[in-house]
Design an enzyme around this catalytic site. Structure first.
Site, PDB file in Angstrom:
ATOM      1  N   SER A   1      38.079  50.024  39.070  1.00  0.00           N
ATOM      2  CA  SER A   1      37.342  48.794  38.783  1.00  0.00           C
ATOM      3  C   SER A   1      38.086  47.889  37.806  1.00  0.00           C
ATOM      4  O   SER A   1      39.168  47.411  38.083  1.00  0.00           O
ATOM      5  CB  SER A   1      35.949  49.164  38.275  1.00  0.00           C
ATOM      6  OG  SER A   1      35.104  48.036  38.214  1.00  0.00           O
TER       7      SER A   1
ATOM      8  N   ASP B   1      36.709  41.229  39.280  1.00  0.00           N
ATOM      9  CA  ASP B   1      37.489  42.301  38.665  1.00  0.00           C
ATOM     10  C   ASP B   1      38.290  43.000  39.753  1.00  0.00           C
ATOM     11  O   ASP B   1      38.318  42.553  40.905  1.00  0.00           O
ATOM     12  CB  ASP B   1      36.599  43.265  37.878  1.00  0.00           C
ATOM     13  CG  ASP B   1      35.645  44.053  38.759  1.00  0.00           C
ATOM     14  OD1 ASP B   1      35.428  43.640  39.919  1.00  0.00           O
ATOM     15  OD2 ASP B   1      35.107  45.082  38.306  1.00  0.00           O
TER      16      ASP B   1
ATOM     17  N   ASP C   1      38.091  45.565  41.681  1.00  0.00           N
ATOM     18  CA  ASP C   1      37.521  45.973  42.963  1.00  0.00           C
ATOM     19  C   ASP C   1      36.434  45.019  43.445  1.00  0.00           C
ATOM     20  O   ASP C   1      35.732  45.309  44.414  1.00  0.00           O
ATOM     21  CB  ASP C   1      36.998  47.414  42.902  1.00  0.00           C
ATOM     22  CG  ASP C   1      35.805  47.582  41.974  1.00  0.00           C
ATOM     23  OD1 ASP C   1      35.600  46.714  41.088  1.00  0.00           O
ATOM     24  OD2 ASP C   1      35.072  48.577  42.126  1.00  0.00           O
TER      25      ASP C   1
ATOM     26  N   ASP D   1      33.494  44.029  42.452  1.00  0.00           N
ATOM     27  CA  ASP D   1      32.052  44.245  42.394  1.00  0.00           C
ATOM     28  C   ASP D   1      31.439  43.545  41.185  1.00  0.00           C
ATOM     29  O   ASP D   1      30.235  43.612  40.960  1.00  0.00           O
ATOM     30  CB  ASP D   1      31.707  45.738  42.379  1.00  0.00           C
ATOM     31  CG  ASP D   1      32.222  46.475  41.149  1.00  0.00           C
ATOM     32  OD1 ASP D   1      32.970  45.873  40.348  1.00  0.00           O
ATOM     33  OD2 ASP D   1      31.872  47.665  40.990  1.00  0.00           O
TER      34      ASP D   1
END
Length: 445
Positions: free
Chosen positions: A99, A242, A244, A246
């Site tokens: 992440s 960010d 990833d 999400d």
């Protein structure tokens, strides 16, 4: 040592999370998924970290060793894995990503066939299998029972169409200037495509991943570059994702970051006005500013507070039959469109509200005044129970004597202690934060 944290398995790649660990996790997850298998297919995606090659291939080896057919889709956002796992009728989905963490870290997140992240009981089941060497050895197949893998690229289009369908059909982004900061992460291809196809004039930054620059001085955790670019090109709005994708951070046309709680409040109100907010109630975490609660109450919107973490937000949403919730850090969940936080869905819902309001972002998203908050992250050497620390309760009583709301907790993914103080007087907050820092630096830092 406990393997799973608050968001899957995470740690420094090659150290806590090495190829051998990923191989065993692949076998253990394969055994777990096969207990309820319907299609014998597993979807695997990743972000843009160099270590993703190592971990992805090790996972695939483990999954095929127990007989699974693995579909590899390469760099894609975490919410895409959630969506495509269900859409492609897979038994489960696995995302290789840490992440918002720096490139040297990596992580592995697991999803069930419905697209939701596995709950703690399921993670405990995988961890128990992981620690059972006899079961790992006996589950491996041979001959024609060994699994296979294939890499496919055309699923990207499915996700793009799905995200575009979350944007109101009566609206267009024609004439809107948008800056996208892709954090050199998983959305570096899909994010610009989505906004361009909806008609926006798109300026993209940090869309050249090299394996090492993910989240580096960019993206949702460090939006300074986005702020500068918005001012430079005179954009109407800027969005930072960010690694990833999400999580979302919004920058208005003046180049100012919109506070996460203001974004949650605005989007909850927008959903109510559109008559799409289930039970007229939203979910936020215990970290959210009390001013958010007051704002929602003024508009007759209920608020339920969950523990910190997007999976806890989602758990509360599911338990209360709700369809909207989020964290001030930028994880926002519209469960009508996504099974987890999706930065792209959130971005489109934000810009849809701005268009309907016919106001600039700085006015449309500035819906209430926040109470002062100070948040500090302290690096820690160890994580003993806070209650076990000498004079810890005395510290809390001192904080409360100043009428300051506090939240002190360890990070679930990093060796950090997070301290949040909130009150009406900033000087009192600053004084108490200094005392807190001095206290913890003498105990665990």
């Amino acid at each position: 040592m406990k393997l799973f944290g608050t968001d899957g398995v995470r740690g420094e790649a090659g150290v806590k999370l090495d190829a051998f660990c990923a191989l065993k996790l692949g076998i253990a997850a394969g055994i777990y998924y096969r207990e309820h298998s319907k299609t014998n297919r597993i979807l695997v995606g990743k972000d843009t970290r160099r270590s993703g090659y190592m971990l992805e291939n090790a996972l695939v080896s483990g999954l095929t060793a127990v007989g699974y057919e693995v579909i590899q889709i390469g760099p894609m956002p975490t919410p895409a894995i959630a969506y495509l796992t269900e859409d492609m009728r897979c038994d489960g989905g696995i995302m290789v990503s840490a992440s918002h963490n720096p490139f040297m870290d990596n992580g592995i997140k697991f999803f069930g066939r419905s697209g939701y992240k596995l709950d703690e009981k399921d993670e405990e089941r995988i961890e128990a299998i992981y620690n059972d060497s006899h079961q790992l050895e006996n589950a491996q197949k041979r001959g024609k029972e060994v699994g296979s893998s294939k890499r496919i690229d055309d699923v990207v289009g499915r996700y793009i169409v799905h995200i575009k369908n979350s944007f109101p059909k009566d609206l267009s982004l024609h004439g809107i200037r948008v800056v996208l900061d892709c954090a050199n992460g998983a959305a570096y291809k899909v994010a610009p495509t989505i906004f361009s196809e909806l008609g926006a004039e798109v300026f993209v930054i940090n869309d050249e991943p090299n394996g090492f620059n993910i989240n580096e001085n960019c993206g949702a955790t460090q939006p300074l570059m986005l702020q500068e670019e918005v001012r430079k090109v005179r954009a109407d709005i800027g969005f930072a994702l960010d690694g990833d994708a999400d999580r979302l951070v919004v920058v208005d046309e003046k180049g100012e970051v919109v506070h996460g709680d203001k974004l949650i409040g605005t989007l909850a109100l927008a959903a109510k006005e559109n008559k799409t907010l289930k039970n007229n109630t939203a979910v936020a975490t215990i970290m959210s500013n009390y001013a958010l609660e007051e704002f929602l109450k003024e508009h007759k919107i209920g608020l339920i507070r969950s523990n910190v973490g997007d999976k806890y937000v989602l758990e509360s949403m599911l338990a209360q039959d709700l369809n909207f919730g989020g964290e001030q850090s930028g994880h926002i969940i519209f469960s009508d469109f996504a099974k987890t936080g999706d930065g792209l869905v959130s971005a489109l819902q934000t810009i849809a509200y701005i268009l309907k309001s016919k106001k600039p972002a700085s006015k449309a998203l500035d819906c209430f005044k926040l109470y002062p908050q100070i948040l500090k992250n302290l690096n820690v050497d160890s994580k003993p129970a806070l209650e076990s620390l000498e004079d810890y309760n005395t510290l809390l009583k001192t904080i409360e004597s100043y009428n300051i709301r506090h939240l002190i907790r360890y990070s679930g993914t990093e060796n950090k202690l997070r301290i949040l103080l909130e009150g009406k007087e900033i000087k009192k907050l600053e004084k108490m934060m200094q005392e807190c820092e001095a206290y913890f630096k003498g105990k665990i830092c």
